[in-house]
Write an enzyme that holds these catalytic residues in place. Structure first.
Site, PDB file in Angstrom:
ATOM      1  N   HIS A 123      -7.784   9.569  -1.560  1.00 29.74           N
ATOM      2  CA  HIS A 123      -7.070   9.572  -0.279  1.00 29.74           C
ATOM      3  C   HIS A 123      -7.838  10.288   0.836  1.00 29.74           C
ATOM      4  CE1 HIS A 123      -2.653   9.290   1.261  1.00 29.74           C
ATOM      5  NE2 HIS A 123      -3.504   9.112   2.239  1.00 29.74           N
ATOM      6  N   TYR A 182       2.919  10.076  -0.557  1.00 24.84           N
ATOM      7  CA  TYR A 182       4.026   9.501   0.213  1.00 24.84           C
ATOM      8  C   TYR A 182       5.374   9.757  -0.449  1.00 24.84           C
ATOM      9  CZ  TYR A 182       0.379   6.630   2.487  1.00 24.84           C
ATOM     10  OH  TYR A 182      -0.737   6.181   3.154  1.00 24.84           O
ATOM     11  N   ASP A 233       0.839  -1.197   0.000  1.00 26.91           N
ATOM     12  CA  ASP A 233       0.000   0.000   0.000  1.00 26.91           C
ATOM     13  C   ASP A 233       0.874   1.247   0.000  1.00 26.91           C
ATOM     14  OD1 ASP A 233      -2.954   1.145   0.957  1.00 26.91           O
ATOM     15  OD2 ASP A 233      -1.281   2.289   1.785  1.00 26.91           O
ATOM     16  N   VAL A 250      10.246  -0.689   9.014  1.00 25.84           N
ATOM     17  CA  VAL A 250      11.434  -0.824   8.165  1.00 25.84           C
ATOM     18  C   VAL A 250      12.437  -1.770   8.814  1.00 25.84           C
ATOM     19  CG1 VAL A 250      11.161   1.440   7.093  1.00 25.84           C
ATOM     20  CG2 VAL A 250      12.497   1.239   9.194  1.00 25.84           C
ATOM     21  N   LYS A 256      -2.994   5.836  -4.053  1.00 25.67           N
ATOM     22  CA  LYS A 256      -4.071   6.756  -3.692  1.00 25.67           C
ATOM     23  C   LYS A 256      -3.918   8.107  -4.381  1.00 25.67           C
ATOM     24  CE  LYS A 256      -3.723   4.746   0.934  1.00 25.67           C
ATOM     25  NZ  LYS A 256      -2.271   4.471   0.895  1.00 25.67           N
TER      26      LYS A 256
END
Length: 276
Positions: free
Chosen positions: A110, A52, A47, A234, A77
């Protein structure tokens, strides 16, 4: 570790993995390695979003993975700056180019940005892209019940997904009820409250009982309540642990005790904040 990921059937018959990997707030230069690690761990749903700034990083990881496209489920998005019919078509093409893909599995508006009064126009553009088979399913993000009602009244396709902030402290029950009413699957962003719930005593007690982590308990709660989740990390060990959710099951009492943690405590902005 068990990584057989269940799927949820969307209202158009498309199967979507119930657990995906989110890349919100992951810098583009770190995204390729994070997504590669997620794919290695067994995730197949990724996603991202135009805002981003890391669609290129996602695309690079996908291209280098060697995984067949039809085994992947990729979501992006539309940002509020691109609301409007023609603007949406252009923004979608740009996202596809950055991702290096021919189609998306899921594309979301979004934010509704109600003051702009353009999300219905954008939805009509998504309907066009869906009809052209450039998107397998279309949906929305951060839509409140009133936004959903307006959209559904003005269009021919009901959103497949409504992705909203949802975690034990903010359970968005009115939104879930509206989604359920219309056959829309609820997808939780920030399913772990950005880590804020990981020290909660109730969560920790349940985690100890199952020899699981607090994060695994919260994610398992989401799954058993029928939601799609997109945890983000991460850190390789956490990426793997967030997918290791299928070796235990919460009892009805445990689910109820987590339900009782709802405080309507927001960790992110209200949808109407992005209103124009």
């Amino acid at each position: 570790m068990t990584t057989a990921i269940p799927t949820i059937t969307l209202n158009n018959g498309v199967e979507m993995p119930q657990v995906g990997f989110g890349v919100f707030q992951v810098p583009n230069e770190e995204t390729t390695a994070a997504v590669a690690e997620a794919l290695k761990a067994g995730y197949r749903s990724i996603d991202t979003a135009a805002i981003y700034g890391n669609e290129e990083g996602v695309g690079k990881a996908l291209a280098e993975s060697g995984i067949a496209r039809d085994e992947l489920f990729i979501t992006s998005k539309l940002w509020i700056a691109d609301l409007g019919y023609e603007e949406t078509l252009k923004a979608f093409d740009e996202s596809l180019q950055r991702l290096g893909l021919d189609y998306l599995d899921l594309y979301l508006i979004h934010w509704p940005a109600p003051a702009k009064e353009l999300y219905v126009d954008s939805w009509k553009a998504l309907e066009k892209l869906y009809a052209e088979k450039k998107i397998r399913a279309i949906g929305v993000s951060n839509f409140q019940p009133a936004h959903l009602e307006k959209l559904i009244e003005a269009s021919s396709i009901v959103p497949a997904i409504n992705q909203v902030e949802l975690h034990p402290a903010l359970q968005n029950r009115e939104v879930i009820a509206a989604n359920t009413k219309h056959g829309i699957v609820t997808e939780a962003w920030s399913p772990l409250a950005q880590g804020a719930m990981l020290t909660d005593e109730t969560i920790l007690a349940i985690a100890e009982a199952h020899k699981a982590t607090a994060a695994q308990v919260i994610l398992r709660w989401h799954l058993q309540e029928g939601r799609v989740i997109i945890p983000k990390s991460v850190t390789p060990s956490r990426i793997a642990a967030n997918l290791d959710l299928f070796g235990f099951e919460l009892t009805s009492d445990e689910l109820a005790s987590i339900d009782a943690l709802d405080r309507d405590g927001r960790t992110g902005p209200h949808p109407d904040q992005f209103n124009g």
